[in-house]
Design a protein around this motif. Structure first.
Motif, mmCIF file in Angstrom:
data_model
loop_
_atom_site.group_PDB
_atom_site.id
_atom_site.type_symbol
_atom_site.label_atom_id
_atom_site.label_comp_id
_atom_site.label_asym_id
_atom_site.label_seq_id
_atom_site.Cartn_x
_atom_site.Cartn_y
_atom_site.Cartn_z
ATOM 1 N N UNK A 1 -56.068 46.398 14.553
ATOM 2 C CA UNK A 1 -55.311 46.068 15.678
ATOM 3 C C UNK A 1 -53.977 45.511 15.048
ATOM 4 N N UNK A 2 -52.746 45.957 15.463
ATOM 5 C CA UNK A 2 -51.630 45.544 14.721
ATOM 6 C C UNK A 2 -50.685 44.881 15.662
ATOM 7 N N UNK A 3 -49.954 43.844 15.234
ATOM 8 C CA UNK A 3 -49.029 42.812 16.161
ATOM 9 C C UNK A 3 -48.389 41.999 15.320
ATOM 10 N N UNK A 4 -48.404 40.883 15.817
ATOM 11 C CA UNK A 4 -47.609 39.658 15.206
ATOM 12 C C UNK A 4 -48.452 38.395 15.115
ATOM 13 N N UNK A 5 -49.422 38.336 16.018
ATOM 14 C CA UNK A 5 -50.632 37.241 16.274
ATOM 15 C C UNK A 5 -51.969 37.512 15.941
ATOM 16 N N UNK A 6 -52.127 38.694 15.528
ATOM 17 C CA UNK A 6 -53.655 39.173 15.639
ATOM 18 C C UNK A 6 -54.513 38.344 14.734
ATOM 19 N N UNK A 7 -54.062 38.095 13.545
ATOM 20 C CA UNK A 7 -55.071 37.348 12.444
ATOM 21 C C UNK A 7 -55.092 35.854 12.878
ATOM 22 N N UNK A 8 -53.855 35.438 13.432
ATOM 23 C CA UNK A 8 -53.880 33.818 13.626
ATOM 24 C C UNK A 8 -54.361 33.456 14.932
#
Ligand code: CDP
Ligand code: CDP
Length: 234
Positions: free
Chosen positions: A130-137
């Motif tokens: 999954x790619x984006x800006x807030x995926x890991x956070x």
């Protein structure tokens, strides 16, 4: 049945997220989800509805009535397909007009709540990149592997200009494009809800001097390493 892993790939515009995520998913036989496409789709809906982009309550209502269908890709030629109220908007959401407004829509609470819920449903059983800006956070804080891709704004603008020229959307200077990218990074990094940020346990990969193949291989190596360690710390 054991849960399959989730790989989270975050970073600013032009860092290589979409390209690399697609290849990583292909090589590892995982599904690919582009969450930026979802924020772009909502922006498309708002722009086409004629609503003011700051009319948060009206936008929330518009969104609650809309049918959004997201079809994650499972082959590299595929992109994440987005349909709004039955209409396929996959290509239209890439236009410069949508790109210029998307950060304003992505900062709104109701928009994020609804899309994050959908993203978690799509990734629920794992086996997905999954790619984006807030995926890991924020979206998948328990993701087995988290990557934060970076590159200088100038390098990212150079990459974007090449893409735009190939689509026949050139006609913008490198300086203008760098400014646009920096502005979007600023808005995405400074909003109050789930801003663009490296998760504490993400691995940062600076891609300035790396080819697409090198970045892909690096992530795949990290994946295998993590798998061997049964997703203990890397
Ligand atoms: O492809 P590009 O990097 O230009 O952008 P994108 O990934 O399509 O994302 C477009 C915009 O959606 C970003 O600039 C953010 O404002 C927003 N976004 C977000 O807020 N959270 C995400 N997980 C993904 C995108
Ligand atoms: O999704 P994101 O906005 O992070 O970037 P992208 O759309 O995947 O990549 C932007 C452009 O940079 C694409 O044309 C990629 O082929 C290119 N790229 C590159 O030249 N070198 C890399 N290491 C990564 C991406």
């Amino acid at each position: 049945c054991q849960r399959r892993p989730v790989i989270a790939i975050d970073g600013p515009a032009g860092a290589g997220k979409s390209t690399v995520t697609r290849l990583v998913a292909e090589k590892l036989g995982l599904t690919y989800l582009d969450t930026g496409a979802m924020y772009r789709a909502v922006t498309w809906l708002v722009v086409n509805s004629g609503l003011d982009l700051s009319a948060e309550a009206a936008i929330a209502e518009l969104l609650s009535l809309a049918k959004i269908a997201i079809i994650p890709a499972d082959s590299p030629e595929n992109v994440t397909i987005v349909k709004i109220n039955g209409q396929d908007v996959t290509l239209e959401i890439r236009s410069p007009a949508i790109t210029a407004q998307v950060s304003r829509i992505a900062a709104q609470k109701a928009v994020r709540q609804q899309l994050v819920t959908l993203q978690r449903q799509l990734g629920m059983s794992g086996g997905i990149v999954v790619e984006g800006r807030d995926i890991g956070t924020n979206v998948f804080p328990e993701a087995e592997l988290k990557i934060f891709l970076t590159a200088t704004p100038e390098e990212r603008a150079r990459r974007r200009l090449k893409d735009l020229e190939a689509q026949g959307n050139g006609g913008i200077s490198l300086t203008e494009l760098t400014q646009e990218i920096e502005k979007r990074d600023y808005l995405d990094s400074n909003r109050s809800l789930a801003p663009l940020r490296k998760a504490a346990d993400a691995i940062e990969v600076n891609t300035d001097n790396l080819s697409i193949t090198e970045v892909t291989e690096k992530i795949i190596a990290l994946y295998h390493q993590g798998e061997e360690n049964q997703w203990g710390s890397l």
